[in-house]
Design a protein around this motif. Sequence first.
Motif, mmCIF file in Angstrom:
data_model
loop_
_atom_site.group_PDB
_atom_site.id
_atom_site.type_symbol
_atom_site.label_atom_id
_atom_site.label_comp_id
_atom_site.label_asym_id
_atom_site.label_seq_id
_atom_site.Cartn_x
_atom_site.Cartn_y
_atom_site.Cartn_z
ATOM 1 N N ASN A 1 10.963 4.509 -4.274
ATOM 2 C CA ASN A 1 10.938 4.085 -2.809
ATOM 3 C C ASN A 1 12.483 3.949 -2.405
ATOM 4 O O ASN A 1 12.868 3.473 -1.208
ATOM 5 C CB ASN A 1 10.552 2.787 -2.562
ATOM 6 N N VAL B 1 8.249 -2.143 -11.973
ATOM 7 C CA VAL B 1 9.058 -2.541 -10.627
ATOM 8 C C VAL B 1 10.035 -1.837 -10.578
ATOM 9 O O VAL B 1 10.348 -1.237 -9.637
ATOM 10 C CB VAL B 1 9.306 -4.244 -10.857
ATOM 11 N N LYS C 1 12.755 9.091 -3.165
ATOM 12 C CA LYS C 1 12.671 9.300 -1.516
ATOM 13 C C LYS C 1 13.544 10.088 -0.911
ATOM 14 O O LYS C 1 13.307 11.279 -0.068
ATOM 15 C CB LYS C 1 12.369 7.874 -0.813
ATOM 16 N N LEU D 1 9.744 -0.311 1.946
ATOM 17 C CA LEU D 1 8.386 0.194 1.770
ATOM 18 C C LEU D 1 7.996 0.435 3.363
ATOM 19 O O LEU D 1 6.512 0.264 3.474
ATOM 20 C CB LEU D 1 7.767 -1.094 1.311
ATOM 21 N N ASP E 1 1.187 -8.009 5.029
ATOM 22 C CA ASP E 1 1.574 -7.648 3.846
ATOM 23 C C ASP E 1 2.118 -8.755 2.777
ATOM 24 O O ASP E 1 1.856 -8.485 1.568
ATOM 25 C CB ASP E 1 2.898 -6.825 4.280
ATOM 26 N N ALA F 1 2.864 -0.411 3.186
ATOM 27 C CA ALA F 1 2.670 -0.379 1.719
ATOM 28 C C ALA F 1 1.783 -1.597 1.052
ATOM 29 O O ALA F 1 2.509 -2.069 0.083
ATOM 30 C CB ALA F 1 3.962 -0.087 0.884
ATOM 31 N N THR G 1 1.260 -1.665 -2.626
ATOM 32 C CA THR G 1 2.529 -1.497 -3.484
ATOM 33 C C THR G 1 3.121 -3.051 -3.548
ATOM 34 O O THR G 1 3.329 -3.578 -4.596
ATOM 35 C CB THR G 1 3.459 -0.847 -2.847
ATOM 36 N N ARG G 2 2.715 -3.723 -2.429
ATOM 37 C CA ARG G 2 3.085 -5.187 -2.424
ATOM 38 C C ARG G 2 1.961 -5.890 -3.391
ATOM 39 O O ARG G 2 2.597 -6.970 -3.868
ATOM 40 C CB ARG G 2 2.958 -5.696 -1.029
ATOM 41 N N ILE H 1 8.738 1.631 -9.204
ATOM 42 C CA ILE H 1 8.484 1.431 -7.902
ATOM 43 C C ILE H 1 9.725 1.646 -6.810
ATOM 44 O O ILE H 1 9.634 1.828 -5.757
ATOM 45 C CB ILE H 1 7.842 0.148 -7.477
ATOM 46 N N VAL I 1 0.741 -4.747 -6.135
ATOM 47 C CA VAL I 1 1.287 -4.700 -7.549
ATOM 48 C C VAL I 1 2.645 -5.484 -7.821
ATOM 49 O O VAL I 1 2.581 -5.930 -8.951
ATOM 50 C CB VAL I 1 1.504 -3.193 -7.709
ATOM 51 N N LEU I 2 3.384 -5.350 -6.849
ATOM 52 C CA LEU I 2 4.519 -6.262 -7.147
ATOM 53 C C LEU I 2 4.328 -7.788 -7.180
ATOM 54 O O LEU I 2 4.857 -8.529 -8.034
ATOM 55 C CB LEU I 2 5.447 -6.145 -5.809
ATOM 56 N N TYR J 1 16.288 1.403 -0.505
ATOM 57 C CA TYR J 1 14.762 1.033 -0.968
ATOM 58 C C TYR J 1 14.367 0.395 0.366
ATOM 59 O O TYR J 1 14.753 -0.349 0.958
ATOM 60 C CB TYR J 1 14.924 0.064 -1.852
#
Length: 362
Positions: free
Chosen positions: A355, A348, A359, A147, A306, A87, A90-91, A351, A93-94, A145
Amino acid sequence: MDLKEERVAIVAAGAVIGVIAAMLVFFGNPANMGFCIACFIRDTVGGLGLHRAEAVQYIRPEIVGLVLGSFLIAIGKGEWQARGGSAPLTRFVLGFCVMVGCLMFLGCPFRMILRIAGGDLNAIVGLVGFACGILAGTWFLNHGYSLGRTYRLPASEGAAWPIIQVVVLALLVVAPAFIFFSPEGSGPGAKHAAIAISLAAGVIVGALAQRTRLCMVGGIRDMILFREPKLLMGFGAILVGALVTNLVLAATTGNAYFNLGFEGQPVAHNDAVWNFLGMALAGLGCVLLGGCPLRQLVLSGEGNGDSAMAILGLAVGAAFCHNFGLASSAKGATPAGQVAVVIGLVVVVAIACANSICKKKA
């Protein structure tokens, strides 16, 4: 190495890192900022011209050194491996959101400890917020959780990031016209140790952090989940090492390396609510990333693409914060920054839910 030996190694490494961080201030870095991953990434992107806040523009060799130190020791120990694919966007954005929180507080988790070692009681408020963010993050970890897994990648993918660091260092040394430097006396960017000292300090700390897996987020997370204090002991040792060094420097030089209180702290503000919320955002985001900014730099040196994406998120976040007036100053938090922190918390949490809880339902 058994658990006792591992704990001793972590504490010893932490003490050395604390001394190095405090000595960097002696050699010219801003007060209570021997190391600050968030601040130094912000300064570096400013040096590259990605924001134009002239008070914070300087390519920081410490960042380069952290990556290269981790890279070299990982190669030497046979632990380097190019990997990624978990992901990455996503990382990114985090990482962006974590930087918003850090620049609200004016420091990363590493600097938070160094600020406490310098007597800044505002950082204790930040520490409480940081721990609350990690506590929330562990709740999502306990609810599944993830990713996703990482995959082995071609060696060129893992080597690209250390090579980029070498190029950035060359730009600092050569100083072409398109590289920016904060004017003398303009702010934190104008205060720095000599390039060789900063680079050497970064390499040593990067190597030590790689061997001991030091991570402030991991320390609090592991204490909550497993009652395992070893990583937290490492940051306790950083605090003690920096504190003792600050007190010695204050006694021998007569300068204010230690100033106990809330008021008049260097590159800090005393707005407790936003110090708390900024570091709560950083803590939650870092749990979702799997490590603090320091840990992300170390992992990127080990070949983790990542983590490199997370660092790029931090970098773009820093540029965005200074281009759009989100970063705090000694005067306090800006209204735009307050809105950004609230939005960051919403993002966050979304997210985390997507996840974990969502999910599972899917």
